[in-house]
Design a protein around this motif. Sequence first.
Motif, short mmCIF file in Angstrom:
data_model
loop_
_atom_site.label_atom_id
_atom_site.label_comp_id
_atom_site.label_asym_id
_atom_site.label_seq_id
_atom_site.Cartn_x
_atom_site.Cartn_y
_atom_site.Cartn_z
N TYR A 122 -8.03 -12.35 2.95
CA TYR A 122 -8.03 -12.44 1.49
C TYR A 122 -7.44 -11.16 0.89
N GLN A 123 -7.97 -10.02 1.36
CA GLN A 123 -7.59 -8.75 0.73
C GLN A 123 -6.12 -8.43 0.96
N LEU A 124 -5.63 -8.73 2.16
CA LEU A 124 -4.22 -8.44 2.46
C LEU A 124 -3.30 -9.21 1.50
N ILE A 125 -3.60 -10.49 1.32
CA ILE A 125 -2.74 -11.33 0.47
C ILE A 125 -2.95 -10.95 -1.00
N HIS A 126 -4.20 -10.78 -1.37
CA HIS A 126 -4.52 -10.43 -2.76
C HIS A 126 -3.80 -9.15 -3.17
N ASP A 127 -3.85 -8.16 -2.30
CA ASP A 127 -3.25 -6.86 -2.64
C ASP A 127 -1.73 -6.96 -2.78
N GLU A 128 -1.13 -7.72 -1.88
CA GLU A 128 0.34 -7.86 -1.97
C GLU A 128 0.72 -8.58 -3.27
N LEU A 129 -0.08 -9.57 -3.65
CA LEU A 129 0.24 -10.34 -4.86
C LEU A 129 0.09 -9.52 -6.14
N ASN A 130 -0.57 -8.36 -6.03
CA ASN A 130 -0.64 -7.47 -7.20
C ASN A 130 0.74 -7.04 -7.66
N LEU A 131 1.70 -7.15 -6.73
CA LEU A 131 3.07 -6.75 -7.08
C LEU A 131 3.81 -7.82 -7.87
N ASP A 132 3.25 -9.02 -7.95
CA ASP A 132 3.84 -10.06 -8.81
C ASP A 132 3.72 -9.60 -10.26
#
Length: 463
Positions: free
Chosen positions: A47-57
């Motif tokens: 969850y955290q890996l994907i969530h954090d990357e999506l912060n760049l959207d």
Amino acid sequence: MVWHKVNLKKMKKNDKVLPATYGTRYFEGEVPKYEMPKNSMPQDAAYQLIHDELNLDGNPSLNLATFVSTWMEEGADKLIMENINKNFIDHDEYPKTADIEKRVVNMLARLFNAPEAAKSVGVGTVGSSEAIMLALLAHKFSWKSKMKAKGKKYNKPNIVMGADVHIVWEKFARYFDVEQRLVPMEEGDYVLTAKKMLKHVDENTICVGAILGTTFTGQADEIKKINDALVKLKKTKGWDIPIHVDGASGGFIAPFIYPNMKWDFRLQQVKSINVSGHKFGLVYPGMGWLVFREEKDLPKDLIFYVNYLGGEMPTYTLNFSRGSAMTIAQYYNMIRLGKSGYKKIMQNIVGNASYLGALLKKTKKFTLLNDGNMLPIIAVMLKGKPGFTVFELSAKLREKGWIIPAYTLPANAQKIAIMRMVVKENFSHDMAGILFADIMEAYGILQKKKPAPKKKSGGHKIC
Ligand SMILES: Cc1ncc(COP(=O)(O)O)c(C=O)c1O
């Protein structure tokens, strides 16, 4: 210290490290990108890996490029999560959900002023693109049957539309082998007019496309005049050419704030209309609607019946499975807001768009192709030669988080570069003021960056 280097066996029971999410090995290396990993990972790490990357959207609330809703209220969010696991196509298993789709179609047919006596039919789709493809296919089939019945050739269908159409119209022509008669734009004239349309139609025209709120500028084609011209043509030449109205964005605005504007089934030749539930229908992405004026406007041989879900189920869609949640969310909005609720929201949206349009106009730095007064879309060109382009202005605004696209118009107006802002429900008057200030700040910074004009002579080179 990294947890997996700790020799747990040697540690006393009380000293054991309980790895926290960010202390695990999953945060030390690359995230799997090309091959599915051999082993699983804990859910909190994934969850955290994907969530954090999506912060760049980008931030959806600052995304003025999209027409699509980025906010719904809590009641809707709750219903969406409760129904996220239902496949819409399973009508036999979820009969109430199927019923809800019918109710929305009924409401839309009435909202679009289908004649009292007409038995309108329609369907929910993934978006307006699917709805448009289905509508145009129906018109192609109806045209073919008409030509067959007259004993005429039916191998050269064409479709007439302005260059202001969304790409899905051109996709339809290519995918379904229909000659595309794209009426070009001209500088200062960005919509399809009745006069231009008449030059392109003939007996093989399956349909004329008319747009209520174009993707490029937010303007509307001359729908009423196109209808009147086609009615006349029917009388003089016997060509009964239907209109499909692409109300992707305007279809949920016009009925509430321009009830006297005739663009819908009040016009004789308008046989089908699409609208995006996920645009001004105020639902998250994944919801479009198609309504046919009469049952007979949808040829029977396009409807398939399947029995493998239990019962005998008719289907007229391109995709089979899809989610139910947005259909339910659409119904929620319709009964929760009612006509007065939609009207108030649309008034606010158009009011805020006009406010932003007026502020920009007052600076005399922009030419407004659309000032947000009719549909809440503001399209601007730079006035004069400020020394930078709309593309640079758009990029500068992105530094503040604003997502505002810049692009050139289609043929024959390719020379025109514009920037477009779609004002939506969650963009307040206050936000309009903030955006305006940011646009002016970006404008000022870009103008200062402009290289000083070269002196013709007498300059000293300073090293
Ligand atoms: C006028 C028009 N028609 C069709 C579409 C396609 O709609 P959807 O994204 O719902 O498939 C759009 C999308 O912006 C549009 O503006």
